[in-house]
Every structure is written in structure tokens, then in C-alpha cells.
Design an enzyme around this catalytic site. Structure first.
Site, PDB file in Angstrom:
ATOM      1  N   GLY A  13      20.072 116.099  63.670  1.00  0.00           N
ATOM      2  CA  GLY A  13      21.153 116.924  63.152  1.00  0.00           C
ATOM      3  C   GLY A  13      21.228 118.253  63.887  1.00  0.00           C
ATOM      4  O   GLY A  13      20.201 118.853  64.218  1.00  0.00           O
ATOM      5  N   ASN A  29      14.103 110.238  65.732  1.00  0.00           N
ATOM      6  CA  ASN A  29      15.546 110.445  65.725  1.00  0.00           C
ATOM      7  C   ASN A  29      15.941 111.034  67.075  1.00  0.00           C
ATOM      8  O   ASN A  29      15.581 112.171  67.381  1.00  0.00           O
ATOM      9  CB  ASN A  29      15.927 111.385  64.579  1.00  0.00           C
ATOM     10  CG  ASN A  29      17.416 111.516  64.385  1.00  0.00           C
ATOM     11  OD1 ASN A  29      18.193 111.389  65.329  1.00  0.00           O
ATOM     12  ND2 ASN A  29      17.824 111.789  63.164  1.00  0.00           N
ATOM     13  N   GLU A  67      27.513 108.002  59.033  1.00  0.00           N
ATOM     14  CA  GLU A  67      27.111 109.408  59.133  1.00  0.00           C
ATOM     15  C   GLU A  67      28.216 110.272  59.744  1.00  0.00           C
ATOM     16  O   GLU A  67      27.944 111.329  60.312  1.00  0.00           O
ATOM     17  CB  GLU A  67      25.820 109.512  59.948  1.00  0.00           C
ATOM     18  CG  GLU A  67      24.661 108.753  59.325  1.00  0.00           C
ATOM     19  CD  GLU A  67      23.424 108.753  60.209  1.00  0.00           C
ATOM     20  OE1 GLU A  67      22.876 109.855  60.433  1.00  0.00           O
ATOM     21  OE2 GLU A  67      23.009 107.687  60.678  1.00  0.00           O
ATOM     22  N   GLU A  70       9.476 107.380  62.075  1.00  0.00           N
ATOM     23  CA  GLU A  70      10.497 107.017  63.050  1.00  0.00           C
ATOM     24  C   GLU A  70      10.858 108.219  63.899  1.00  0.00           C
ATOM     25  O   GLU A  70      10.518 109.361  63.574  1.00  0.00           O
ATOM     26  CB  GLU A  70      11.751 106.471  62.371  1.00  0.00           C
ATOM     27  CG  GLU A  70      12.425 107.416  61.410  1.00  0.00           C
ATOM     28  CD  GLU A  70      13.594 106.753  60.678  1.00  0.00           C
ATOM     29  OE1 GLU A  70      14.739 107.131  60.965  1.00  0.00           O
ATOM     30  OE2 GLU A  70      13.349 105.878  59.827  1.00  0.00           O
ATOM     31  N   ARG A 116      13.511 114.266  67.384  1.00  0.00           N
ATOM     32  CA  ARG A 116      12.723 114.706  66.232  1.00  0.00           C
ATOM     33  C   ARG A 116      11.993 113.504  65.660  1.00  0.00           C
ATOM     34  O   ARG A 116      12.597 112.448  65.435  1.00  0.00           O
ATOM     35  CB  ARG A 116      13.628 115.317  65.163  1.00  0.00           C
ATOM     36  CG  ARG A 116      12.872 116.183  64.140  1.00  0.00           C
ATOM     37  CD  ARG A 116      13.708 116.479  62.913  1.00  0.00           C
ATOM     38  NE  ARG A 116      13.834 115.305  62.064  1.00  0.00           N
ATOM     39  CZ  ARG A 116      14.999 114.777  61.706  1.00  0.00           C
ATOM     40  NH1 ARG A 116      16.143 115.278  62.136  1.00  0.00           N
ATOM     41  NH2 ARG A 116      15.031 113.706  60.924  1.00  0.00           N
ATOM     42  N   SER A 165      19.636 108.862  58.738  1.00  0.00           N
ATOM     43  CA  SER A 165      19.956 109.737  57.597  1.00  0.00           C
ATOM     44  C   SER A 165      19.619 109.121  56.244  1.00  0.00           C
ATOM     45  O   SER A 165      20.246 109.411  55.240  1.00  0.00           O
ATOM     46  CB  SER A 165      21.437 110.139  57.619  1.00  0.00           C
ATOM     47  OG  SER A 165      21.680 111.018  58.679  1.00  0.00           O
ATOM     48  N   TYR A 170      21.356 116.467  52.939  1.00  0.00           N
ATOM     49  CA  TYR A 170      22.589 117.158  53.269  1.00  0.00           C
ATOM     50  C   TYR A 170      23.228 117.942  52.129  1.00  0.00           C
ATOM     51  O   TYR A 170      24.079 118.794  52.375  1.00  0.00           O
ATOM     52  CB  TYR A 170      23.601 116.151  53.832  1.00  0.00           C
ATOM     53  CG  TYR A 170      23.070 115.468  55.066  1.00  0.00           C
ATOM     54  CD1 TYR A 170      22.739 116.197  56.212  1.00  0.00           C
ATOM     55  CD2 TYR A 170      22.864 114.088  55.089  1.00  0.00           C
ATOM     56  CE1 TYR A 170      22.230 115.582  57.340  1.00  0.00           C
ATOM     57  CE2 TYR A 170      22.359 113.460  56.217  1.00  0.00           C
ATOM     58  CZ  TYR A 170      22.049 114.216  57.335  1.00  0.00           C
ATOM     59  OH  TYR A 170      21.545 113.604  58.446  1.00  0.00           O
ATOM     60  N   ASP A 219       9.540 111.935  62.609  1.00  0.00           N
ATOM     61  CA  ASP A 219       9.201 112.118  61.197  1.00  0.00           C
ATOM     62  C   ASP A 219       7.878 111.442  60.870  1.00  0.00           C
ATOM     63  O   ASP A 219       7.582 110.353  61.386  1.00  0.00           O
ATOM     64  CB  ASP A 219      10.298 111.538  60.304  1.00  0.00           C
ATOM     65  CG  ASP A 219      11.639 112.229  60.518  1.00  0.00           C
ATOM     66  OD1 ASP A 219      11.643 113.411  60.915  1.00  0.00           O
ATOM     67  OD2 ASP A 219      12.677 111.580  60.286  1.00  0.00           O
TER      68      ASP A 219
END
Length: 307
Positions: A274, A270, A22, A268, A250, A148, A211, A252
Site C-alpha cells: 500500500g 507483498n 482491491e 507472505e 513488504r 489485503s 483500511y 509479513d
């Protein structure tokens, strides 16, 4: 602390790039964070985190490191351990929380203990997954320790055979029950959930969808029942606490709206989301009146004040 000084304005080293899959995302996050921190009044140095990182930090002597790294080394506890050893303060989560969040299996175990809904999964050898269905389709195959949506394979109902995984996949992978439904995500800022975003794509929310320009559309706030929005906020805060996260995270979700609240499942967390102005977490912050420079400023101040 190694970076302490008598300067009145804290100096920040923004760590970006690094060796993970990443890297490009991290470079983008780092540049945007550096720009925002300069707008917030900090003296900022951008550092591409390579093998010379200790020497670079010794030159700069920052008051704090802003961790804008993604993926392995940046999110999994490695850089956190190195910075602890060198004596530098840094943003986001510490060693243990980072290691747990990056290891999807360990994170799920912590979420289960906290009473949070997660889907079934197993860890299997890559060659075995290529040879036979280790789980009844539909299922998802992914690395146990990447972010990602790097290296994600979806095996649908009626698939002719098992997935032919790339040789770049790790020797051991996670095989997880596929969850139908809508893609939701909630950012947590300290002890506050910022909102719920629905991510709309034409297919799987993979690396390209995340992205590439036009790869996905963000609906924020998500057009969902108040009960589901409240549950997302509750689950995200509990997940943040279950792993011992600090700063910004964050979480999800997948939501099968035909099943109501029972259809909401945590995918999951994070711990290094980002960080560009249009990334999911900053987007949610903007919706509640927190500009990108203000968010970056809060992240730094929260880390400076924590022990």
C-alpha cells in the site's frame, strides 16, 4: 522504448484502480503517489487502468509507469507483461517475481528453498473445504492469489464444523495452519530493510482492520527483542531476493514470543505494498528519514535505472 522522449523531466503515468477486489485501495494509493510525484518535480498523469489502457498510454507517452495497482491484474504479472509487450518501463517487480509473490503456494516453495520459515498449507477444492475439515483446526482458509486479507476465514479449535465459504471464493483455496502470536511486518527498499512494525488489532488483521479508520494501530519501531528485529530484516531481504523482487516490497510475519526465534514465521510477501503516507511501508520509510515524496521519487529513479 515506447515512452522515450526528449523531455528533460521524466513524465510518469500513475496506474491505479483496475478491476480487482482491491480497486478502492489502489485508487487511494494512486492519488497519493501522484500528489507526491508532482511534489518531487515530475509531470504526472493519473490513469484508471481499464480496457482502454493501451490507448491512454499511447496518448500520454510516459517515460515510465508508476504501478499503484493492487490485487489481480496489478500484482500478479498481468500488467507487467502488458507493459513489457508495449515497451514501457514500470516500477516495482517484473512478471515472474509478481506472479510468484501473488501465488502464495509458489511463493512458499521459493521461501522454503531459501531456508525461510513458513507454515504448512494445502490447496483444496472450495466445496471440499465447506464439507469437512481438510486440516486439523485451528486453520485459516484464504484465496491462493489475493491480497489485503480479501476472503479470509479462521477456523478455531473446537469449531462445530467446517467454514461456510462464500460463493465468491475461488474454486480452489489455500488452507493453512493457524499461527498464534504478534503481527509483524518489514519493508524492503532495494537491498535495505527499513524496520519492523507491529500491527495491533482487536482481532484478525482483515480488510477492515487494514483500511478502516481506527481498524488497527501501528507500533513502529516494534517493541521486540533486537534478535527478532534483526531476523525480520534478514528474512525480508532474503524473501525479496528469493522471488526476484525489485523496488519496494513488504514481508509479513507472525511471532509467537513464547518460542523466541523459533516462533517467527514468514506469512507472505507483498510486492505492491500500500502506498499512502500512512501505509505500512511509507510509515517505516518516514521513521528512517525518507519522506513520502522522496520514497516515490526513489521508486521511479530505481526503475528508470534498472534494465
Amino acid at each position: 522504448m515506447a515512452g522515450e522522449s526528449s523531455r528533460t523531466a521524466p513524465t510518469v503515468a500513475v496506474l491505479m484502480g483496475g478491476p480487482s477486489a482491491e480497486r478502492e485501495v489502489s485508487l487511494s494509493s494512486g492519488r497519493e503517489c501522484a500528489k507526491a510525484l508532482r511534489q518531487a518535480g515530475y509531470e504526472v498523469t493519473e490513469i484508471d487502468a481499464g480496457k482502454d489502457l493501451p490507448a491512454r498510454l499511447a496518448e500520454v507517452r510516459p517515460d515510465i509507469c508508476f504501478n499503484a495497482l493492487h490485487g489481480r491484474f496489478g500484482e500478479d504479472g498481468c500488467i507487467q507483461g502488458l507493459l513489457d509487450w508495449l515497451g514501457y518501463r514500470y516500477t516495482h517487480s517484473g512478471v515472474l517475481a509478481s506472479a510468484l509473490a501473488m501465488d502464495k503456494t509458489r511463493a512458499k516453495e521459493a521461501f522454503r528453498v531459501a531456508g525461510l520459515p513458513v507454515t504448512d498449507s494445502v490447496i483444496a477444492d472450495r466445496d471440499e473445504v465447506k464439507a469437512r475439515h481438510v486440516m486439523q483446526p485451528p486453520y485459516v482458509v484464504k484465496p491462493n492469489s489475493e491480497g489485503s486479507s480479501v476472503g479470509v476465514y479462521i477456523v478455531t479449535d473446537g469449531a462445530n464444523g467446517p467454514p461456510q465459504l462464500s460463493d465468491e471464493m475461488p474454486a480452489r483455496v489455500m488452507v493453512e495452519t493457524y499461527l498464534p502470536g504478534r503481527e509483524l511486518t518489514t519493508a524492503v527498499m532495494g537491498d535495505r530493510a527499513l524496520g519492523v512494525t507491529e500491527i495491533v488489532t482487536d482481532g484478525w488483521y482483515d480488510y477492515h482492520a487494514k483500511y478502516a479508520p481506527g481498524g488497527s494501530r501501528h507500533v513502529v519501531p516494534a517493541e521486540i527483542p533486537a534478535e527478532i528485529a534483526a531476523a525480520c530484516a534478514d528474512y525480508a531481504i532474503r524473501a525479496h531476493r528469493a522471488l526476484g523482487c525489485k523496488g519496494l516490497s513488504r514481508t509479513d510475519f507472525r511471532w509467537d514470543e513464547t518460542r523466541g526465534l523459533d516462533g517467527l514465521v514468514l506469512l507472505e510477501l507483498n510486492n505492491q505494498p500500500g502506498m499512502t503516507p500512512t501505509s505500512l511501508a511509507p510509515e517505516q520509510a518516514a521513521k528512517v528519514g525518507i519522506s513520502f515524496p522522496e520514497l516515490c521519487d526513489w521508486i521511479v529513479k530505481e526503475a528508470l535505472c534498472s534494465e
